[in-house]
Design a protein around this motif. Structure first.
Motif, PDB file in Angstrom:
ATOM      1  N   GLU A  75      46.273 -42.460  58.337  1.00 15.76           N
ATOM      2  CA  GLU A  75      45.103 -41.656  57.977  1.00 15.76           C
ATOM      3  C   GLU A  75      45.489 -40.230  57.605  1.00 15.76           C
ATOM      4  N   PHE A  76      46.513 -39.701  58.270  1.00 13.76           N
ATOM      5  CA  PHE A  76      46.933 -38.325  58.007  1.00 13.76           C
ATOM      6  C   PHE A  76      47.504 -38.161  56.601  1.00 13.76           C
ATOM      7  N   MET A  77      47.919 -39.253  55.978  1.00 12.76           N
ATOM      8  CA  MET A  77      48.479 -39.168  54.629  1.00 12.76           C
ATOM      9  C   MET A  77      47.416 -38.804  53.591  1.00 12.76           C
ATOM     10  N   SER A  78      46.152 -38.995  53.920  1.00 11.65           N
ATOM     11  CA  SER A  78      45.068 -38.622  53.002  1.00 11.65           C
ATOM     12  C   SER A  78      44.589 -37.217  53.334  1.00 11.65           C
ATOM     13  N   ARG A  79      44.075 -36.522  52.341  1.00 11.65           N
ATOM     14  CA  ARG A  79      43.574 -35.159  52.589  1.00 11.65           C
ATOM     15  C   ARG A  79      42.385 -35.192  53.539  1.00 11.65           C
ATOM     16  N   GLU A  80      41.600 -36.225  53.435  1.00  8.39           N
ATOM     17  CA  GLU A  80      40.454 -36.349  54.338  1.00  8.39           C
ATOM     18  C   GLU A  80      40.923 -36.388  55.790  1.00  8.39           C
ATOM     19  N   GLY A  81      41.984 -37.139  56.044  1.00 10.78           N
ATOM     20  CA  GLY A  81      42.532 -37.214  57.397  1.00 10.78           C
ATOM     21  C   GLY A  81      43.087 -35.876  57.842  1.00 10.78           C
TER      22      GLY A  81
END
Length: 319
Positions: A75-81
């Motif tokens: 999840e951290f790989m996405s900007r939202e995460g």
């Protein structure tokens, strides 16, 4: 800066606890509130954050692993995460974050800097695969763990007059195999940065047999190939059925050596001092036993170069 946090990310390494301890004690010394994040960036996203004090890190300097736990976060790989992670920090008023880990962890820290969080990285990986620093936390312990295994394996190899292939970790960096191979007395050291032909390995074995050697240790870095494949090649070429030992995750465990505890302690204090002085988006390294820091992107651009002098030393010592 009044509130900072610390997390461990990626693969665990002996000495991480010593680094956490140093961060906590230094933060208290400089009158800062210090928070721990459980399970790396994944825990950060889910606000698994708690305040630490001096007693929180009592009796952990000698323990392997990380009491904060570690995990990999898709999840951290996405900007939202990442924005969730930033929100979690800001909700508590945390201004700075110390990230203990390897190259992937540092890239995560860099992304948080882009979102307004001050970050400092501390290198901790048994692979020693970060080019900008001489050593990473955990490497010395891992080398000693491999040497201990080699010593035990040599006893049975000698008794049965066998060739043994020992496969060690390191990803695409051969440092662990090279250092352990030289100090463990391996006849051949096979690393991805300096490929060795099967003919060269066989010649080494024959050379040893001619002088009456009863056993042979071949040290193989995982990034240079598989031990089972090398075993098959030796059997097909020489008829010799070598034994295989893949050390695996045993190399990540165990109590950190004095060198790793000292390096972790020095780097932990340095990380807090850098944040206190307004430095961000930097990683800490050591060169010729002196600590320094440099920007994350500059550090990760450097190419790892194998120590050719150690390769030459191994060649001389294995006659």
């Amino acid at each position: 800066m009044k509130k900072i946090a610390v997390l461990t990310s990626g693969g665990d390494a002996p000495g991480m606890n010593a680094a956490i301890r140093a961060v906590v004690r230094a933060s208290i010394y400089f009158d800062m509130e210090i928070y721990g994040v459980k399970r790396g960036f994944e825990g950060l996203i889910h606000k698994d954050i708690f305040q630490l004090d001096a007693s929180s890190v009592g009796d952990i300097i000698h323990k392997g692993g990380t009491f904060l736990k570690t995990a990999r976060s898709v999840e951290f790989m996405s900007r939202e995460g990442r924005l969730k992670a930033v929100e979690a920090l800001k909700d508590i008023g945390i201004e700075g974050l110390i990230v203990i880990g390897g190259d992937g962890s540092f890239r995560g820290a860099e992304k948080l800097t882009e979102e307004g969080i001050k970050t400092i990285g501390i290198p901790a990986t048994i692979d020693n695969d970060l080019a900008y620093t001489d050593y990473t936390i955990g490497f010395d312990t891992a080398v000693n763990t491999v040497i201990d295994a080699v010593t035990k394996i040599r006893d049975t190899s000698t008794s049965h007059e066998k060739t043994t292939i020992i496969e060690v970790m390191g990803r695409y960096c051969g440092d662990l195999a090279l250092y352990a191979g030289v100090t463990g007395g391996a006849e051949s050291i096979i690393v991805p940065e300096d490929p060795v032909s099967i003919e060269t390995i066989i010649n080494k074995l024959n050379q040893g047999k001619k002088r009456g050697k009863l056993h042979h240790i071949l040290m193989l870095a995982e990034g240079a190939g598989s031990a089972s494949k090398l075993q098959e090649e030796l059997l097909a070429s020489t008829g010799e059925n070598a034994r295989v030992t893949v050390l695996g995750f045993i190399q990540r465990g165990g109590d950190p050596t004095a060198d790793d505890r000292l390096l972790a302690s020095r780097m932990g204090v340095k990380a807090v001092e850098l944040l206190k002085d307004g430095v961000s988006n930097h990683v800490i390294g050591v060169r010729k036993n002196k600590l320094f820091s440099k920007k994350i992107d500059e550090a990760l651009k450097e190419d790892k170069v194998l120590d050719k002098e150690l390769i030459r030393l191994a060649e001389i010592l294995s006659v």
